[in-house]
Design a protein around this motif. Sequence first.
Motif, PDB file in Angstrom:
ATOM      1  N   PHE A 285       5.832   9.897  -3.235  1.00  0.00           N
ATOM      2  CA  PHE A 285       5.234  11.321  -5.018  1.00  0.00           C
ATOM      3  C   PHE A 285       6.123  10.826  -6.116  1.00  0.00           C
ATOM      4  O   PHE A 285       5.285  11.238  -6.754  1.00  0.00           O
ATOM      5  CB  PHE A 285       4.859  11.899  -4.346  1.00  0.00           C
ATOM      6  N   ALA A 286       7.244  10.362  -5.327  1.00  0.00           N
ATOM      7  CA  ALA A 286       7.560  10.692  -7.158  1.00  0.00           C
ATOM      8  C   ALA A 286       7.761   9.751  -7.753  1.00  0.00           C
ATOM      9  O   ALA A 286       7.765   9.599  -9.100  1.00  0.00           O
ATOM     10  CB  ALA A 286       9.449  10.417  -6.383  1.00  0.00           C
ATOM     11  N   GLU A 287       7.635   8.093  -7.022  1.00  0.00           N
ATOM     12  CA  GLU A 287       7.191   6.638  -7.748  1.00  0.00           C
ATOM     13  C   GLU A 287       5.485   7.419  -8.982  1.00  0.00           C
ATOM     14  O   GLU A 287       5.612   7.054  -9.896  1.00  0.00           O
ATOM     15  CB  GLU A 287       7.466   6.428  -7.204  1.00  0.00           C
ATOM     16  N   ALA A 288       4.652   7.860  -8.155  1.00  0.00           N
ATOM     17  CA  ALA A 288       3.968   8.404  -9.381  1.00  0.00           C
ATOM     18  C   ALA A 288       3.828   9.030 -10.378  1.00  0.00           C
ATOM     19  O   ALA A 288       3.530   8.884 -10.849  1.00  0.00           O
ATOM     20  CB  ALA A 288       2.384   9.353  -7.759  1.00  0.00           C
ATOM     21  N   LEU A 289       4.536  10.040  -9.496  1.00  0.00           N
ATOM     22  CA  LEU A 289       5.275  11.386 -10.801  1.00  0.00           C
ATOM     23  C   LEU A 289       5.982  10.712 -12.376  1.00  0.00           C
ATOM     24  O   LEU A 289       5.385  10.506 -13.566  1.00  0.00           O
ATOM     25  CB  LEU A 289       5.867  12.102 -10.272  1.00  0.00           C
ATOM     26  N   SER A 290       6.419   9.487 -11.442  1.00  0.00           N
ATOM     27  CA  SER A 290       7.864   9.110 -13.162  1.00  0.00           C
ATOM     28  C   SER A 290       6.096   8.062 -13.842  1.00  0.00           C
ATOM     29  O   SER A 290       7.210   7.713 -14.985  1.00  0.00           O
ATOM     30  CB  SER A 290       8.852   8.055 -12.911  1.00  0.00           C
ATOM     31  N   GLN A 291       5.878   7.287 -12.822  1.00  0.00           N
ATOM     32  CA  GLN A 291       4.329   6.626 -13.529  1.00  0.00           C
ATOM     33  C   GLN A 291       3.664   7.203 -14.714  1.00  0.00           C
ATOM     34  O   GLN A 291       3.149   7.075 -15.976  1.00  0.00           O
ATOM     35  CB  GLN A 291       3.593   5.691 -13.112  1.00  0.00           C
ATOM     36  N   GLY A 292       3.582   8.269 -14.737  1.00  0.00           N
ATOM     37  CA  GLY A 292       2.279   9.254 -15.420  1.00  0.00           C
ATOM     38  C   GLY A 292       1.370   8.825 -15.602  1.00  0.00           C
ATOM     39  O   GLY A 292       0.867   9.080 -14.879  1.00  0.00           O
ATOM     40  N   GLU A 293       1.204   9.212 -17.393  1.00  0.00           N
ATOM     41  CA  GLU A 293      -0.550   9.009 -17.012  1.00  0.00           C
ATOM     42  C   GLU A 293      -1.130   7.177 -16.056  1.00  0.00           C
ATOM     43  O   GLU A 293      -1.970   6.656 -16.614  1.00  0.00           O
ATOM     44  CB  GLU A 293      -1.003   8.676 -18.535  1.00  0.00           C
ATOM     45  N   ARG A 294       0.274   6.578 -16.236  1.00  0.00           N
ATOM     46  CA  ARG A 294       0.336   5.286 -16.139  1.00  0.00           C
ATOM     47  C   ARG A 294      -0.037   4.669 -14.280  1.00  0.00           C
ATOM     48  O   ARG A 294      -0.013   3.927 -13.435  1.00  0.00           O
ATOM     49  CB  ARG A 294       0.973   3.972 -16.102  1.00  0.00           C
ATOM     50  N   ASN A 295       0.373   5.899 -13.779  1.00  0.00           N
ATOM     51  CA  ASN A 295      -0.002   5.994 -11.998  1.00  0.00           C
ATOM     52  C   ASN A 295      -0.640   4.841 -11.772  1.00  0.00           C
ATOM     53  O   ASN A 295      -2.148   4.474 -11.910  1.00  0.00           O
ATOM     54  CB  ASN A 295      -0.797   7.454 -11.959  1.00  0.00           C
ATOM     55  N   SER A 296      -0.143   4.325 -10.837  1.00  0.00           N
ATOM     56  CA  SER A 296      -1.343   2.989 -10.257  1.00  0.00           C
ATOM     57  C   SER A 296      -1.451   3.330  -8.998  1.00  0.00           C
ATOM     58  O   SER A 296      -1.202   2.330  -8.322  1.00  0.00           O
ATOM     59  CB  SER A 296      -0.788   1.632 -10.678  1.00  0.00           C
ATOM     60  N   PHE A 297      -1.197   3.794  -8.165  1.00  0.00           N
ATOM     61  CA  PHE A 297      -1.733   5.036  -6.009  1.00  0.00           C
ATOM     62  C   PHE A 297      -2.503   4.724  -6.266  1.00  0.00           C
ATOM     63  O   PHE A 297      -2.851   5.806  -5.956  1.00  0.00           O
ATOM     64  CB  PHE A 297      -0.569   5.426  -6.171  1.00  0.00           C
ATOM     65  N   VAL A 298      -3.632   3.700  -6.712  1.00  0.00           N
ATOM     66  CA  VAL A 298      -4.960   4.009  -6.864  1.00  0.00           C
ATOM     67  C   VAL A 298      -5.536   3.951  -4.865  1.00  0.00           C
ATOM     68  O   VAL A 298      -5.405   2.789  -4.620  1.00  0.00           O
ATOM     69  CB  VAL A 298      -6.101   2.854  -7.654  1.00  0.00           C
ATOM     70  N   ILE A 334     -11.072  12.379   1.730  1.00  0.00           N
ATOM     71  CA  ILE A 334      -9.971  11.626   2.776  1.00  0.00           C
ATOM     72  C   ILE A 334      -9.574   9.970   1.988  1.00  0.00           C
ATOM     73  O   ILE A 334     -10.738   9.101   1.721  1.00  0.00           O
ATOM     74  CB  ILE A 334     -10.266  11.129   4.540  1.00  0.00           C
ATOM     75  N   TYR A 335      -8.460   9.560   2.049  1.00  0.00           N
ATOM     76  CA  TYR A 335      -8.404   8.513   0.982  1.00  0.00           C
ATOM     77  C   TYR A 335      -7.167   7.875   1.647  1.00  0.00           C
ATOM     78  O   TYR A 335      -6.686   8.275   1.970  1.00  0.00           O
ATOM     79  CB  TYR A 335      -7.582   8.877  -0.148  1.00  0.00           C
ATOM     80  N   TYR A 336      -7.955   6.350   0.668  1.00  0.00           N
ATOM     81  CA  TYR A 336      -6.663   5.582   1.882  1.00  0.00           C
ATOM     82  C   TYR A 336      -6.173   4.075   0.163  1.00  0.00           C
ATOM     83  O   TYR A 336      -6.791   4.030  -0.392  1.00  0.00           O
ATOM     84  CB  TYR A 336      -6.987   4.392   3.293  1.00  0.00           C
ATOM     85  N   LEU A 337      -5.039   3.836   0.724  1.00  0.00           N
ATOM     86  CA  LEU A 337      -4.032   3.104  -0.114  1.00  0.00           C
ATOM     87  C   LEU A 337      -3.485   2.975   0.674  1.00  0.00           C
ATOM     88  O   LEU A 337      -2.684   2.844   2.099  1.00  0.00           O
ATOM     89  CB  LEU A 337      -3.765   4.236  -1.071  1.00  0.00           C
ATOM     90  N   LEU A 338      -3.068   0.999   0.060  1.00  0.00           N
ATOM     91  CA  LEU A 338      -1.583   0.089  -0.028  1.00  0.00           C
ATOM     92  C   LEU A 338      -0.534   0.264  -0.741  1.00  0.00           C
ATOM     93  O   LEU A 338      -0.757   0.718  -1.942  1.00  0.00           O
ATOM     94  CB  LEU A 338      -2.490  -1.141   0.039  1.00  0.00           C
ATOM     95  N   THR A 339       1.179   0.275   0.144  1.00  0.00           N
ATOM     96  CA  THR A 339       1.421  -0.030  -0.979  1.00  0.00           C
ATOM     97  C   THR A 339       3.111  -1.360  -1.047  1.00  0.00           C
ATOM     98  O   THR A 339       2.507  -1.446   0.325  1.00  0.00           O
ATOM     99  CB  THR A 339       2.952   1.462  -0.431  1.00  0.00           C
ATOM    100  N   PRO A 344       9.880  -0.708  -6.640  1.00  0.00           N
ATOM    101  CA  PRO A 344       8.247  -0.143  -6.144  1.00  0.00           C
ATOM    102  C   PRO A 344       7.534  -0.664  -5.802  1.00  0.00           C
ATOM    103  O   PRO A 344       6.245  -1.339  -5.084  1.00  0.00           O
ATOM    104  CB  PRO A 344       8.058   0.115  -8.056  1.00  0.00           C
ATOM    105  N   TYR A 345       6.454   0.909  -5.407  1.00  0.00           N
ATOM    106  CA  TYR A 345       5.296   0.551  -4.365  1.00  0.00           C
ATOM    107  C   TYR A 345       4.540   0.448  -4.450  1.00  0.00           C
ATOM    108  O   TYR A 345       3.562  -0.078  -3.895  1.00  0.00           O
ATOM    109  CB  TYR A 345       5.687   2.102  -3.113  1.00  0.00           C
ATOM    110  N   SER A 346       3.783   0.863  -5.792  1.00  0.00           N
ATOM    111  CA  SER A 346       2.705   1.158  -6.516  1.00  0.00           C
ATOM    112  C   SER A 346       1.856  -0.672  -6.277  1.00  0.00           C
ATOM    113  O   SER A 346       2.895  -1.639  -6.744  1.00  0.00           O
ATOM    114  CB  SER A 346       2.658   1.777  -7.513  1.00  0.00           C
ATOM    115  N   ILE A 347       1.116  -0.828  -6.306  1.00  0.00           N
ATOM    116  CA  ILE A 347       0.582  -2.227  -5.843  1.00  0.00           C
ATOM    117  C   ILE A 347      -0.253  -2.295  -7.563  1.00  0.00           C
ATOM    118  O   ILE A 347       0.331  -3.711  -7.858  1.00  0.00           O
ATOM    119  CB  ILE A 347      -0.594  -2.744  -4.701  1.00  0.00           C
ATOM    120  N   LEU A 348      -0.975  -1.750  -8.061  1.00  0.00           N
ATOM    121  CA  LEU A 348      -1.407  -2.182  -8.823  1.00  0.00           C
ATOM    122  C   LEU A 348      -0.879  -1.993  -9.790  1.00  0.00           C
ATOM    123  O   LEU A 348       0.118  -1.070 -10.160  1.00  0.00           O
ATOM    124  CB  LEU A 348      -3.076  -1.120  -9.103  1.00  0.00           C
ATOM    125  N   LYS A 349      -1.248  -2.578 -11.556  1.00  0.00           N
ATOM    126  CA  LYS A 349      -0.387  -2.340 -12.235  1.00  0.00           C
ATOM    127  C   LYS A 349      -1.502  -2.508 -13.176  1.00  0.00           C
ATOM    128  O   LYS A 349      -2.849  -3.336 -13.505  1.00  0.00           O
ATOM    129  CB  LYS A 349       0.797  -3.485 -13.037  1.00  0.00           C
TER     130      LYS A 349
END
Length: 350
Positions: A285-298, A334-339, A344-349
Amino acid sequence: MKQHIFLAVAAVVVLGLTKGVLSFPAEQRETDTIWPIPQKNGSILWMTEEQALTEADDSPLEKKQTFDKIKFFLYTEANPTEPIEIIKDDLKSLVRSKFDFKNPTRFMIHGWMGGYDSGWSIREALLMNGTNKQYNFISVDWSVYSTSALYIPSQRKCSKAGKIVAEFIDWMHDQAKLSFDTLAVYGSSLGAHVAGFAGKNVKRGKIHTIVGLDPAMPLFQYKNTKKRLASTDAVYVETIQTNGGVLGFNEPIGKAAFYPNGGHYQPGCDVNDIFCSHIRAIEYFAEALSQGERNSFVALECSDLESMEKAACGKRLPLVRLGDPNNAKKAKGIYYLLTHSQAPYSILKF
């Protein structure tokens, strides 16, 4: 001498790894009568409800009834690391603080064995990420009740702690024009349920968003929504569930429930460290917030992780991402994702 069902943490985790599911006694799944109670040393004791409640009754914490020691610390862009305490019914403390009603407000509520600084990574993501958006970040310190050596007495204090948080929010609304429309409350583990009780008890409005970071499961009945975080406690409730079946809920308890890597065991966590997967929700969650509009936890709306990995589900639009503040407008289900296994945990860029 109490008779506990003891399982080594490693055994608990390894039982279901090959199937991607953490195993736990069938009795608990069916009747919620046998619970994995976390211990201060990092192990688990499987206990019946009767045993758990008996242990709580024997705790000195159970006799504490004074809740005026719950504290509220304000951080802003002007004081991102040094908090200023705001005391309910003390207008001087409010005036001395740097609270600005024009900015959205975020509350952070820690879990068992935590303290007011437990959400530092989330605070940094909001206040020190270089964006132009400013926040009032209020850290709730209920450690006088949550730092008991025993989990159970702290679990039993969540309801009362939530009511105190609700009273403080209402007071801030009356005295400082705190807006419910831009209010979000984040809670980790037991703190997620404290947030839920706050949402149930506010009287001046309805909290806009609650984010439950792996809401604690032990001793919370899934069917009893009045005594746990529930999807109706705010306009929008999001849960990030990372240790389901052990310390966190298996079942989806938010309007939108995110299951990183299946929601049971997180890559990079040692099988002997149950708390690693549990607190990983905070890190994502912290990483997602830090990315702002570039959040890549799709994330994809799916029935299970296997379907997601095969791209056999989900819709391209609207794009749903873990921790996205815009989820309140579009996320449900219900949503699933990989990390990755480490930050950095998010996979997509993007």
